[in-house]
Design a protein around this motif. Structure first.
Motif, PDB file in Angstrom:
ATOM      1  N   PRO A  32      74.537 -22.949  44.479  1.00 17.51           N
ATOM      2  CA  PRO A  32      75.165 -21.995  45.408  1.00 17.51           C
ATOM      3  C   PRO A  32      76.695 -22.047  45.425  1.00 17.51           C
ATOM      4  O   PRO A  32      77.343 -21.010  45.464  1.00 17.51           O
ATOM      5  N   PHE A  33      77.273 -23.255  45.402  1.00 14.62           N
ATOM      6  CA  PHE A  33      78.733 -23.345  45.424  1.00 14.62           C
ATOM      7  C   PHE A  33      79.324 -22.786  44.131  1.00 14.62           C
ATOM      8  O   PHE A  33      80.380 -22.147  44.143  1.00 14.62           O
ATOM      9  N   ALA A  34      78.636 -22.995  43.016  1.00 17.04           N
ATOM     10  CA  ALA A  34      79.098 -22.452  41.736  1.00 17.04           C
ATOM     11  C   ALA A  34      79.065 -20.927  41.742  1.00 17.04           C
ATOM     12  O   ALA A  34      79.929 -20.278  41.151  1.00 17.04           O
ATOM     13  N   VAL A  35      78.085 -20.360  42.430  1.00 16.79           N
ATOM     14  CA  VAL A  35      78.010 -18.892  42.559  1.00 16.79           C
ATOM     15  C   VAL A  35      79.233 -18.388  43.313  1.00 16.79           C
ATOM     16  O   VAL A  35      79.889 -17.433  42.891  1.00 16.79           O
ATOM     17  N   LEU A  36      79.557 -19.031  44.428  1.00 19.73           N
ATOM     18  CA  LEU A  36      80.732 -18.635  45.210  1.00 19.73           C
ATOM     19  C   LEU A  36      82.005 -18.742  44.383  1.00 19.73           C
ATOM     20  O   LEU A  36      82.829 -17.819  44.367  1.00 19.73           O
ATOM     21  N   ALA A  74      72.050 -16.250  40.801  1.00 19.12           N
ATOM     22  CA  ALA A  74      70.955 -16.863  41.554  1.00 19.12           C
ATOM     23  C   ALA A  74      69.674 -16.872  40.728  1.00 19.12           C
ATOM     24  O   ALA A  74      68.934 -17.865  40.730  1.00 19.12           O
ATOM     25  N   VAL A  75      69.413 -15.785  40.013  1.00 19.69           N
ATOM     26  CA  VAL A  75      68.232 -15.726  39.147  1.00 19.69           C
ATOM     27  C   VAL A  75      68.329 -16.765  38.039  1.00 19.69           C
ATOM     28  O   VAL A  75      67.318 -17.338  37.619  1.00 19.69           O
ATOM     29  N   LEU A  76      69.536 -17.017  37.580  1.00 17.84           N
ATOM     30  CA  LEU A  76      69.743 -18.029  36.543  1.00 17.84           C
ATOM     31  C   LEU A  76      69.788 -19.451  37.118  1.00 17.84           C
ATOM     32  O   LEU A  76      70.061 -20.404  36.392  1.00 17.84           O
ATOM     33  N   ALA A  77      69.521 -19.582  38.403  1.00 20.03           N
ATOM     34  CA  ALA A  77      69.433 -20.870  39.104  1.00 20.03           C
ATOM     35  C   ALA A  77      70.759 -21.634  39.136  1.00 20.03           C
ATOM     36  O   ALA A  77      70.790 -22.862  39.055  1.00 20.03           O
ATOM     37  N   ALA A  78      71.850 -20.921  39.271  1.00 26.89           N
ATOM     38  CA  ALA A  78      73.146 -21.573  39.421  1.00 26.89           C
ATOM     39  C   ALA A  78      73.243 -22.196  40.816  1.00 26.89           C
ATOM     40  O   ALA A  78      72.702 -21.650  41.781  1.00 26.89           O
ATOM     41  N   ALA A 134      75.401 -19.976  52.392  1.00 29.91           N
ATOM     42  CA  ALA A 134      74.989 -20.372  53.740  1.00 29.91           C
ATOM     43  C   ALA A 134      73.481 -20.567  53.857  1.00 29.91           C
ATOM     44  O   ALA A 134      73.019 -21.434  54.606  1.00 29.91           O
ATOM     45  N   THR A 135      72.711 -19.791  53.106  1.00 28.06           N
ATOM     46  CA  THR A 135      71.261 -19.900  53.212  1.00 28.06           C
ATOM     47  C   THR A 135      70.675 -20.975  52.299  1.00 28.06           C
ATOM     48  O   THR A 135      69.498 -21.311  52.437  1.00 28.06           O
ATOM     49  N   HIS A 136      71.467 -21.515  51.378  1.00 29.06           N
ATOM     50  CA  HIS A 136      70.933 -22.501  50.442  1.00 29.06           C
ATOM     51  C   HIS A 136      71.567 -23.889  50.585  1.00 29.06           C
ATOM     52  O   HIS A 136      71.324 -24.757  49.756  1.00 29.06           O
ATOM     53  N   VAL A 137      72.365 -24.084  51.574  1.00 30.30           N
ATOM     54  CA  VAL A 137      72.991 -25.398  51.764  1.00 30.30           C
ATOM     55  C   VAL A 137      72.486 -26.020  53.039  1.00 30.30           C
ATOM     56  O   VAL A 137      72.105 -25.456  53.958  1.00 30.30           O
TER      57      VAL A 137
END
Length: 85
Positions: A35-39, A29-33, A82-85
């Motif tokens: 949200p779906f890519a993080v999951l 998240a800090v690297l600005a990925a 959920a919080t970023h989509v």
């Protein structure tokens, strides 16, 4: 001397997995990925870890042992998605 035969609680391992999933989610998240890519990244890391442990093998309680362990990694990336989509 009587030794008590205690078994390890799964909560200790699952809590550690949740902390690792949270840590990886935070870094991505800090690297600005996205949200779906993080999951997807946390899910891939969790599956790779469980394959390495052998927890999907029937001899080690699999496949459900591995599935439950993989799910333990996912609360933070699911909340992030959920919080970023």
């Amino acid at each position: 001397m009587i030794e008590s035969g205690t078994t390890k609680s799964p909560w200790g391992g699952w809590l550690l997995y949740a902390v690792v999933g949270t840590g990886l989610t935070t870094v991505l998240a800090v690297l600005a990925a996205p949200p779906f890519a993080v999951l997807v990244a946390v899910l891939a890391m969790a599956i790779a870890h469980e394959i390495g442990d052998g927890d999907f093998l029937r001899a080690n309680g699999g496949p459900w042992n591995g599935v439950l362990d993989v799910l333990a990694f996912l609360p933070a990336p699911i909340a992030f998605l959920a919080t970023h989509v």
